[in-house]
Write a protein that holds these residues in place. Structure first.
Motif, mmCIF file in Angstrom:
data_model
loop_
_atom_site.group_PDB
_atom_site.id
_atom_site.type_symbol
_atom_site.label_atom_id
_atom_site.label_comp_id
_atom_site.label_asym_id
_atom_site.label_seq_id
_atom_site.Cartn_x
_atom_site.Cartn_y
_atom_site.Cartn_z
ATOM 1 N N ASP A 165 46.503 26.985 37.403
ATOM 2 C CA ASP A 165 46.950 28.528 38.423
ATOM 3 C C ASP A 165 47.554 28.244 39.379
ATOM 4 O O ASP A 165 48.384 29.365 38.977
ATOM 5 N N LEU A 166 47.401 27.703 40.578
ATOM 6 C CA LEU A 166 48.660 27.299 41.505
ATOM 7 C C LEU A 166 49.865 27.571 41.001
ATOM 8 O O LEU A 166 51.019 28.247 41.676
ATOM 9 N N GLN A 167 50.349 26.227 40.445
ATOM 10 C CA GLN A 167 51.772 26.327 39.702
ATOM 11 C C GLN A 167 51.982 27.076 39.233
ATOM 12 O O GLN A 167 53.370 28.090 39.404
ATOM 13 N N ALA A 168 50.927 27.358 38.590
ATOM 14 C CA ALA A 168 51.399 28.395 35.934
ATOM 15 C C ALA A 168 51.800 30.490 37.663
ATOM 16 O O ALA A 168 52.875 30.780 37.535
ATOM 17 N N GLY A 169 51.438 30.541 38.508
ATOM 18 C CA GLY A 169 50.935 31.954 39.118
ATOM 19 C C GLY A 169 52.712 31.607 40.608
ATOM 20 O O GLY A 169 53.045 32.826 40.056
ATOM 21 N N ILE A 170 52.677 30.435 41.498
ATOM 22 C CA ILE A 170 53.839 30.515 42.049
ATOM 23 C C ILE A 170 54.724 31.000 41.317
ATOM 24 O O ILE A 170 56.346 31.405 41.418
ATOM 25 N N TRP A 171 55.348 29.852 40.221
ATOM 26 C CA TRP A 171 56.570 29.981 38.977
ATOM 27 C C TRP A 171 56.639 31.678 39.201
ATOM 28 O O TRP A 171 57.341 31.722 38.699
ATOM 29 N N ILE A 172 55.519 31.393 37.985
ATOM 30 C CA ILE A 172 55.627 33.335 37.324
ATOM 31 C C ILE A 172 55.818 34.395 38.616
ATOM 32 O O ILE A 172 57.320 34.749 38.660
ATOM 33 N N GLY A 173 55.772 34.236 40.291
ATOM 34 C CA GLY A 173 55.924 34.764 41.045
ATOM 35 C C GLY A 173 57.641 34.754 41.273
ATOM 36 O O GLY A 173 58.171 35.953 42.267
ATOM 37 N N ALA A 174 58.538 33.393 41.339
ATOM 38 C CA ALA A 174 59.348 32.857 41.574
ATOM 39 C C ALA A 174 60.506 33.188 40.702
ATOM 40 O O ALA A 174 61.681 33.418 41.005
ATOM 41 N N SER A 175 60.033 32.979 38.971
ATOM 42 C CA SER A 175 61.044 34.086 38.181
ATOM 43 C C SER A 175 60.906 34.971 37.082
ATOM 44 O O SER A 175 61.770 35.093 36.616
ATOM 45 N N VAL A 176 59.965 35.708 37.769
ATOM 46 C CA VAL A 176 60.539 36.899 36.989
ATOM 47 C C VAL A 176 60.554 38.067 38.139
ATOM 48 O O VAL A 176 60.470 38.412 39.465
ATOM 49 N N HIS A 177 61.337 38.860 37.372
ATOM 50 C CA HIS A 177 62.308 39.774 38.242
ATOM 51 C C HIS A 177 61.096 40.775 38.979
ATOM 52 O O HIS A 177 61.644 41.062 39.904
ATOM 53 N N GLU A 178 60.874 42.226 37.660
ATOM 54 C CA GLU A 178 59.711 42.983 38.570
ATOM 55 C C GLU A 178 58.629 42.730 39.199
ATOM 56 O O GLU A 178 58.178 42.097 38.201
ATOM 57 N N VAL A 179 58.161 43.373 39.714
ATOM 58 C CA VAL A 179 56.813 43.581 40.281
ATOM 59 C C VAL A 179 55.679 43.766 39.299
ATOM 60 O O VAL A 179 54.382 43.230 38.805
ATOM 61 N N ALA A 180 55.561 44.155 38.232
ATOM 62 C CA ALA A 180 54.975 44.775 37.364
ATOM 63 C C ALA A 180 55.173 43.631 36.366
ATOM 64 O O ALA A 180 54.046 43.078 35.876
ATOM 65 N N GLN A 181 56.427 43.294 35.859
ATOM 66 C CA GLN A 181 56.301 42.038 34.765
ATOM 67 C C GLN A 181 55.593 40.790 35.448
ATOM 68 O O GLN A 181 55.260 40.403 34.792
ATOM 69 N N VAL A 182 56.059 40.626 36.669
ATOM 70 C CA VAL A 182 55.039 39.584 37.193
ATOM 71 C C VAL A 182 53.803 39.681 37.448
ATOM 72 O O VAL A 182 52.958 38.422 36.531
ATOM 73 N N VAL A 183 53.261 40.938 37.241
ATOM 74 C CA VAL A 183 51.639 41.670 37.195
ATOM 75 C C VAL A 183 50.874 40.707 36.027
ATOM 76 O O VAL A 183 50.070 39.851 35.264
ATOM 77 N N ALA A 184 52.087 40.966 34.939
ATOM 78 C CA ALA A 184 51.381 41.715 33.541
ATOM 79 C C ALA A 184 51.108 39.537 33.633
ATOM 80 O O ALA A 184 50.621 39.067 32.567
ATOM 81 N N ALA A 185 52.587 39.339 33.764
ATOM 82 C CA ALA A 185 52.689 37.782 33.571
ATOM 83 C C ALA A 185 51.352 37.047 33.830
ATOM 84 O O ALA A 185 50.930 35.951 33.105
ATOM 85 N N GLY A 186 50.981 36.929 35.084
ATOM 86 C CA GLY A 186 50.177 36.426 35.463
ATOM 87 C C GLY A 186 48.786 37.304 35.215
ATOM 88 O O GLY A 186 47.899 35.896 34.789
ATOM 89 N N GLY A 187 48.436 37.750 34.714
ATOM 90 C CA GLY A 187 47.528 38.286 34.194
ATOM 91 C C GLY A 187 47.316 37.473 33.146
ATOM 92 O O GLY A 187 46.124 37.590 32.689
ATOM 93 N N ILE A 188 48.314 37.637 32.216
ATOM 94 C CA ILE A 188 48.243 36.820 30.855
ATOM 95 C C ILE A 188 47.534 35.405 31.008
ATOM 96 O O ILE A 188 47.028 34.433 30.419
ATOM 97 N N VAL A 189 47.845 34.869 31.793
ATOM 98 C CA VAL A 189 47.573 32.963 32.174
ATOM 99 C C VAL A 189 46.290 32.673 32.694
ATOM 100 O O VAL A 189 45.685 32.432 32.120
ATOM 101 N N SER A 190 45.607 34.085 33.727
ATOM 102 C CA SER A 190 44.564 33.987 34.267
ATOM 103 C C SER A 190 44.306 34.680 35.575
ATOM 104 O O SER A 190 45.776 35.306 36.344
ATOM 105 N N ALA A 191 42.607 34.955 36.170
ATOM 106 C CA ALA A 191 42.967 36.071 36.960
ATOM 107 C C ALA A 191 43.627 35.873 38.573
ATOM 108 O O ALA A 191 43.869 35.793 39.375
ATOM 109 N N ALA A 192 42.590 33.738 38.992
ATOM 110 C CA ALA A 192 43.835 33.427 39.914
ATOM 111 C C ALA A 192 45.406 32.933 39.712
ATOM 112 O O ALA A 192 46.252 33.430 41.137
ATOM 113 N N ALA A 193 45.666 32.558 38.657
ATOM 114 C CA ALA A 193 47.191 32.950 38.691
ATOM 115 C C ALA A 193 47.699 34.512 38.676
ATOM 116 O O ALA A 193 48.529 34.584 39.626
ATOM 117 N N LEU A 194 46.998 35.687 38.431
ATOM 118 C CA LEU A 194 48.054 36.641 38.591
ATOM 119 C C LEU A 194 47.976 36.890 40.067
ATOM 120 O O LEU A 194 48.879 37.073 41.074
#
Length: 334
Positions: free
Chosen positions: A183-212
């Motif tokens: 979850d830690l790795q996934a969260g940082i990967w998504i936060g560092a790669s996806v462009h918009e804040v709203a898109q990051v929130v949506a992508a992190g939520g797909i993985v888990s609450a912790a990743a979000l």
């Protein structure tokens, strides 16, 4: 002096109209999850411009008002960021963000030059894809295009950020289990790669609450880097235009200084949640109004004429961001 007074009066009237329509875009987005208010605002502005609904005489006021709203919105965006929150992703996570932003920006500029994409477009795409999407694109446009002569390129960069950010929003979460990321790795990967804040929130939520939660912190860490990037590019543009007779960008734009001040205040001064919610809404409203003005400067025929090169640049920049972030996470042992 008379012309300036007329411009301010016209800007005041059109500015009020921009705010009203900007509010409407926010309400629309509230009914359609996943839709970007900034993109909707640009589309509305472009439609109005290209259908000639608003008289050309209003263009000066719209440009003046949207420019003011953009800078104030960027300042208020700083209140969303607290430096103390970065502790949640650790030293390795912060290093990952720094590496990803630096490599993505420089690589995108280099690829854009190789593809013979215009200097303004490659700078805007590099900023939007490495930092925080549409807001970063708009902020950088005031530095590399101080005269406001390349609004089509700015709108195109915002559109590219939305397109590729949306793709990444679905692709990255799907790759997380295949890559065996925590979850830690996934969260940082998504936060560092996806462009918009709203898109990051949506992508992190797909993985888990912790990743979000971790993805959001990582994304806000990238947003903090907007200020130093703008300052560095601003200094470079200042030197570049030293022999020019046109308008020279300031060494440190006032709105960037305001953004940094807001981050410091948010970090060290306790603020009630209600106040933070009001500030966030105001920032979203101002940025939506600014994007309306930006869209109004778009000539669709000119934008289409730019061809396929910016589209390829956006795709390659997205791959660089995702690949660099993943490599840094694995190599640094996040």
């Amino acid at each position: 002096m008379v012309n300036q007074t007329v411009t301010m009066r016209t800007g005041g009237l059109t500015g009020a109209a921009l705010l009203v329509v900007g509010l409407a875009t926010i309400l629309i987005v509230g009914l359609v999850p996943g839709l970007s208010a900034l993109l909707v605002a640009i589309v509305i502005g472009a439609v109005v411009r290209n259908l000639r609904i608003v008289p050309p005489a209003a263009a000066v006021g719209i440009h003046w008002g949207s420019k003011k709203f953009l800078r104030l919105g960027i300042v208020l965006l700083g209140f969303k960021l607290s430096l103390s929150s970065l502790a949640g992703i650790g030293v390795q996570g912060i290093a990952t963000l720094l590496i990803t932003v630096t490599v993505t920006f420089l690589a995108t500029v280099a690829i854009g030059r190789a593809l013979r994409v215009s200097r303004v477009t490659r700078m805007l795409v590099a900023t939007g894809f490495s930092i925080c999407g549409a807001s970063a694109v708009a902020a950088m446009s005031s530095i590399v295009d101080p005269e406001g002569e390349s609004e089509e390129e700015t709108a195109q960069a915002v559109a590219l950020v939305t397109i590729y950010g949306t793709i990444a929003m679905f692709v990255l979460p799907a790759l997380v289990p295949l890559l065996g990321l925590s979850d830690l790795q996934a969260g940082i990967w998504i936060g560092a790669s996806v462009h918009e804040v709203a898109q990051v929130v949506a992508a992190g939520g797909i993985v888990s609450a912790a990743a979000l939660a971790l993805a959001t912190v990582a994304k806000l860490g990238r947003v903090v880097l907007l200020a130093p990037l703008i300052a560095i590019v601003g200094a470079a543009e200042h030197r570049r235009s030293a022999g020019s007779t046109g308008k020279r960008p300031p060494l440190l734009p006032l709105f960037v200084a305001g953004f940094l001040a807001a981050v410091v205040i948010r970090t060290f001064v306790p603020m009630p949640d209600v106040l933070l919610a009001v500030i966030e809404f105001a920032a979203n409203l101002l940025l939506a109004a600014a994007m309306l003005g930006l869209g109004f400067g778009v000539d669709v025929r000119k934008m289409i004429a730019t061809g396929w090169r910016p589209l390829i640049l956006g795709g390659m920049s997205t791959l660089v961001a995702a690949g660099t972030a993943l490599a840094a996470i694995l190599l640094l042992g996040v």
